[in-house]
Design an enzyme around this catalytic site. Structure first.
Site, PDB file in Angstrom:
ATOM      1  N   LYS A   1      40.035  26.776  31.088  1.00 47.56           N
ATOM      2  CA  LYS A   1      38.638  26.503  31.218  1.00 47.56           C
ATOM      3  C   LYS A   1      38.648  25.384  29.983  1.00 47.56           C
ATOM      4  O   LYS A   1      39.339  25.491  29.019  1.00 47.56           O
ATOM      5  CB  LYS A   1      37.680  27.464  30.674  1.00 47.56           C
ATOM      6  CG  LYS A   1      36.147  27.464  31.209  1.00 47.56           C
ATOM      7  CD  LYS A   1      35.924  27.683  32.712  1.00 47.56           C
ATOM      8  CE  LYS A   1      34.614  27.371  33.141  1.00 47.56           C
ATOM      9  NZ  LYS A   1      34.130  27.955  34.491  1.00 47.56           N
TER      10      LYS A   1
ATOM     11  N   ASP B   1      31.308  22.555  35.989  1.00 44.31           N
ATOM     12  CA  ASP B   1      30.654  24.048  35.572  1.00 44.31           C
ATOM     13  C   ASP B   1      28.980  23.448  35.036  1.00 44.31           C
ATOM     14  O   ASP B   1      28.664  22.371  35.165  1.00 44.31           O
ATOM     15  CB  ASP B   1      31.527  24.694  34.446  1.00 44.31           C
ATOM     16  CG  ASP B   1      31.204  26.070  34.192  1.00 44.31           C
ATOM     17  OD1 ASP B   1      31.449  27.079  35.034  1.00 44.31           O
ATOM     18  OD2 ASP B   1      30.421  26.213  33.126  1.00 44.31           O
TER      19      ASP B   1
HETATM   20  P1  NDP Z   1      24.424  23.867  36.426  1.00 44.43           P
HETATM   21  O1  NDP Z   1      24.624  23.262  35.099  1.00 44.43           O
HETATM   22  O2  NDP Z   1      24.587  23.066  37.805  1.00 44.43           O
HETATM   23  O3  NDP Z   1      23.064  24.850  36.670  1.00 44.43           O
HETATM   24  C1  NDP Z   1      23.009  25.980  35.478  1.00 44.43           C
HETATM   25  C2  NDP Z   1      21.303  26.425  35.505  1.00 44.43           C
HETATM   26  O4  NDP Z   1      21.539  27.505  34.775  1.00 44.43           O
HETATM   27  C3  NDP Z   1      20.431  25.222  35.212  1.00 44.43           C
HETATM   28  O5  NDP Z   1      19.317  25.626  36.124  1.00 44.43           O
HETATM   29  C4  NDP Z   1      20.248  25.863  33.766  1.00 44.43           C
HETATM   30  O6  NDP Z   1      18.958  25.258  33.306  1.00 44.43           O
HETATM   31  C5  NDP Z   1      20.541  27.216  33.606  1.00 44.43           C
HETATM   32  N1  NDP Z   1      20.743  27.651  32.482  1.00 44.43           N
HETATM   33  C6  NDP Z   1      21.875  27.186  31.838  1.00 44.43           C
HETATM   34  N2  NDP Z   1      22.196  27.698  30.661  1.00 44.43           N
HETATM   35  C7  NDP Z   1      21.017  28.542  30.480  1.00 44.43           C
HETATM   36  C8  NDP Z   1      20.734  29.476  29.554  1.00 44.43           C
HETATM   37  N3  NDP Z   1      21.313  29.589  28.375  1.00 44.43           N
HETATM   38  N4  NDP Z   1      19.507  30.089  29.901  1.00 44.43           N
HETATM   39  C9  NDP Z   1      18.905  30.040  31.016  1.00 44.43           C
HETATM   40  N5  NDP Z   1      19.192  29.248  31.795  1.00 44.43           N
HETATM   41  C10 NDP Z   1      20.303  28.598  31.489  1.00 44.43           C
HETATM   42  O7  NDP Z   1      25.632  24.852  36.291  1.00 44.43           O
HETATM   43  P2  NDP Z   1      26.257  25.634  37.613  1.00 44.43           P
HETATM   44  O8  NDP Z   1      25.368  25.889  38.839  1.00 44.43           O
HETATM   45  O9  NDP Z   1      27.467  24.923  38.042  1.00 44.43           O
HETATM   46  O10 NDP Z   1      26.808  26.947  37.055  1.00 44.43           O
HETATM   47  C11 NDP Z   1      25.924  28.282  36.788  1.00 44.43           C
HETATM   48  C12 NDP Z   1      26.770  29.594  36.613  1.00 44.43           C
HETATM   49  O11 NDP Z   1      27.782  29.708  37.635  1.00 44.43           O
HETATM   50  C13 NDP Z   1      27.616  29.305  35.383  1.00 44.43           C
HETATM   51  O12 NDP Z   1      27.827  30.721  34.820  1.00 44.43           O
HETATM   52  C14 NDP Z   1      28.888  28.841  35.741  1.00 44.43           C
HETATM   53  O13 NDP Z   1      29.933  29.255  34.746  1.00 44.43           O
HETATM   54  C15 NDP Z   1      29.028  29.715  37.141  1.00 44.43           C
HETATM   55  N6  NDP Z   1      30.110  29.241  38.041  1.00 44.43           N
HETATM   56  C16 NDP Z   1      30.036  27.828  38.505  1.00 44.43           C
HETATM   57  C17 NDP Z   1      30.706  27.504  39.443  1.00 44.43           C
HETATM   58  C18 NDP Z   1      30.702  26.109  40.198  1.00 44.43           C
HETATM   59  O14 NDP Z   1      31.329  25.786  41.130  1.00 44.43           O
HETATM   60  N7  NDP Z   1      29.712  25.188  39.563  1.00 44.43           N
HETATM   61  C19 NDP Z   1      31.955  28.123  39.952  1.00 44.43           C
HETATM   62  C20 NDP Z   1      31.949  29.497  39.411  1.00 44.43           C
HETATM   63  C21 NDP Z   1      31.048  30.114  38.387  1.00 44.43           C
HETATM   64  P3  NDP Z   1      18.577  23.961  32.396  1.00 44.43           P
HETATM   65  O15 NDP Z   1      19.020  23.047  33.408  1.00 44.43           O
HETATM   66  O16 NDP Z   1      17.325  24.158  31.880  1.00 44.43           O
HETATM   67  O17 NDP Z   1      20.099  23.731  31.413  1.00 44.43           O
END
Ligand code: NDP
Length: 450
Positions: free
Chosen positions: A123, A163
């Site tokens: 990561k 991510d």
């Molecule tokens: P994105 O950046 O596309 O989306 C993240 C979302 O979560 C946004 O809506 C963001 O809001 C919100 N968010 C982020 N940090 C916080 C916080 N501290 N408090 C509240 N809301 C928050 O990321 P992903 O959708 O790719 O990832 C989401 C989760 O899924 C993560 O935990 C990631 O590790 C996990 N994941 C992702 C994978 C992938 O293929 N993308 C694979 C496996 C797991 P804002 O825009 O306001 O920051």
């Protein structure tokens, strides 16, 4: 013995709470394994598996649109390559530090093992905040990041992906710079655009997989998604496609969020409203609060940092699909979810539930899937992207989706079977941790002390 290893780890790295939390959860599950397999104890597999094979930290200087120079920190954690090249995403978020990336890399090792594909765990990322930056600022940052990272990665060495804060745009900029530096067109990143080696369904894969896993859990009780009311957190990549799949399967999504707060739409976020959210988040890069101005049946609740719970998890529903970030469900949230009738939780984000929250879910006997099993669809499809790149073939949407679906069915079955075999039927967390561990531990054992 487990206690001693845990204490030594804390003494070594006292300021890494997220990493400690992820390690604790896995080690606690392994007691029955060590009883059956003293060979793992003799080879000191546990102390070795919690130590990263390599950690790279570097300076990322970049210039903003006004000519001002900034410096961020870049990282890559190469955690374990016993079963394949390091594989795992890059996160760009101001909260990024060693503790968070080590927890993510550690989880990734077991998750990748569960997919059955030959991928080790890694990561990386940066404390860079992409919010409010122009496209050219993002491009200059990504190029600077890769100018250093390029020497540590490669299609057979370490294959990064996206991510939080890293989507198709960022992967494109990083891949372009990598290709220029190395003068090679290889599958060194996954999540690439379709025109330059990406796989169909990769953007959808984590969210779809999360819902496929929930569907499999519901099946064990003879139920389906039809008519189920679902809470989703986040509105990024994972959340958007989890919502899409729930809608396709006949469920009703009533919440989504971002770091500013959440929207609650009791009438359901339908296809048309989800398209509007996708445009808001992926094209206009706006805030989820705008949804409540557009659709008057919805309400918006801003995050109140003085509250010790998240009101998103205090809404009546059947299913919860967290898809935002780590530790977004604490003990109070867990109690609220249970008292509001939620009995299916399939984690899309990594480690969204605190250990206390997980304890409540397991005690309550609900269908609870830990992220390392239920969000493995993303990396599994990255594995499929790597296979397509190696053979220079492109599979159709249907082919990739059907492979993703079978992988999720298989992970569900493996977790359920392993949990039962080790005396914890119905406990998907135990099943995932043990099954993920066994394959990596055997590979480490066979390869000697290295
Ligand atoms: P994105 O950046 O596309 O989306 C993240 C979302 O979560 C946004 O809506 C963001 O809001 C919100 N968010 C982020 N940090 C916080 C916080 N501290 N408090 C509240 N809301 C928050 O990321 P992903 O959708 O790719 O990832 C989401 C989760 O899924 C993560 O935990 C990631 O590790 C996990 N994941 C992702 C994978 C992938 O293929 N993308 C694979 C496996 C797991 P804002 O825009 O306001 O920051």
């Amino acid at each position: 013995m487990i206690e001693k290893i845990y204490e030594e780890m804390i003494a070594r790295d006292p300021n890494q709470p997220e990493f400690h939390q992820a390690v604790r959860e896995v080690l606690d599950s392994l007691e029955p394994v060590l009883e059956r397999h003293p060979e793992y104890v003799d080879a000191n597999i546990l102390s070795r598996i919690i130590e990263a094979e390599r950690i790279i930290q570097f300076r990322v200087p970049w210039t903003d649109d006004d000519g001002k120079v900034h410096v961020n920190r870049g990282f890559r954690i190469q955690m374990n390559s016993a079963i394949g090249p390091y594989k795992g995403g890059l996160r760009f978020h101001p909260s990024v530090n060693l503790s968070i990336l080590k927890f993510l890399a550690f989880e990734q090792v077991f998750k990748n093992s569960l997919t059955t594909l030959p991928m080790g765990g890694g990561k990386g990322g940066s404390d860079f905040d992409p919010k409010g930056k122009s496209d050219s600022e993002i491009m200059r940052f990504c190029q600077s990041f890769i100018l250093e990272l390029n020497r540590h990665i490669g299609a057979n060495t370490d294959v990064p992906a996206g991510d939080i804060g890293v989507g198709g745009r960022e992967i494109g900029y990083m891949y372009g710079m990598y290709r220029k530096i190395t003068n090679e067109f290889t599958g060194v990143f996954t999540g690439k655009g379709i025109s330059y080696g990406g796989s169909l369904i990769r953007p959808e894969a984590t969210g779809y997989g999360q819902v496929y896993f929930a569907r499999e859990m519901l099946k064990t009780r003879g139920e389906t998604f039809e008519g189920k009311v679902c809470l989703i957190s986040g509105s990024g990549n994972v959340a958007q496609y989890a919502a899409e799949k729930v809608i396709q399967l006949g469920g009703k999504v009533i919440t989504m969020s971002d770091s500013g707060g959440f929207i609650h739409d009791p009438s359901g976020i339908n296809r048309e409203k989800l398209d509007w959210i996708m445009d808001l988040k992926n094209v206009r890069r706006g805030r989820i609060s705008e949804y409540a101005n557009k659709f008057e049946e919805a309400t918006y609740t801003a995050v109140n940092h003085s509250l010790d719970y998240n009101p998103l998890w205090d809404v009546k529903a059947d299913v919860a699909l967290p898809a935002a970030t780590q530790n977004e469900i604490n003990e109070i949230d867990a109690k609220n979810l249970l008292s509001n009738g939620v009995y299916v939780i399939s984690e899309g984000s990594n480690m969204p539930s605190t250990p206390e929250a997980i304890e409540h879910f397991i005690d309550a006997g609900i269908l609870y899937a830990p992220g390392k099993a239920s969000n493995a669809g993303g990396v599994a499809t990255s594995g499929l992207e790597m296979s397509q790149n190696s053979t220079r073939m492109n599979w159709t949407r249907e082919e990739v989706d059907s492979k993703l679906d079978s992988i999720m069915v298989n992970i569900h079955e493996t977790c359920a079977k392993t949990a039962e075999e080790y005396g914890h039927p119905g406990n998907y967390m135990m099943g995932a941790n043990i099954a993920g561990f066994l394959k990596v531990a055997d590979a480490m054992l066979n390869q000697g002390v290295i």
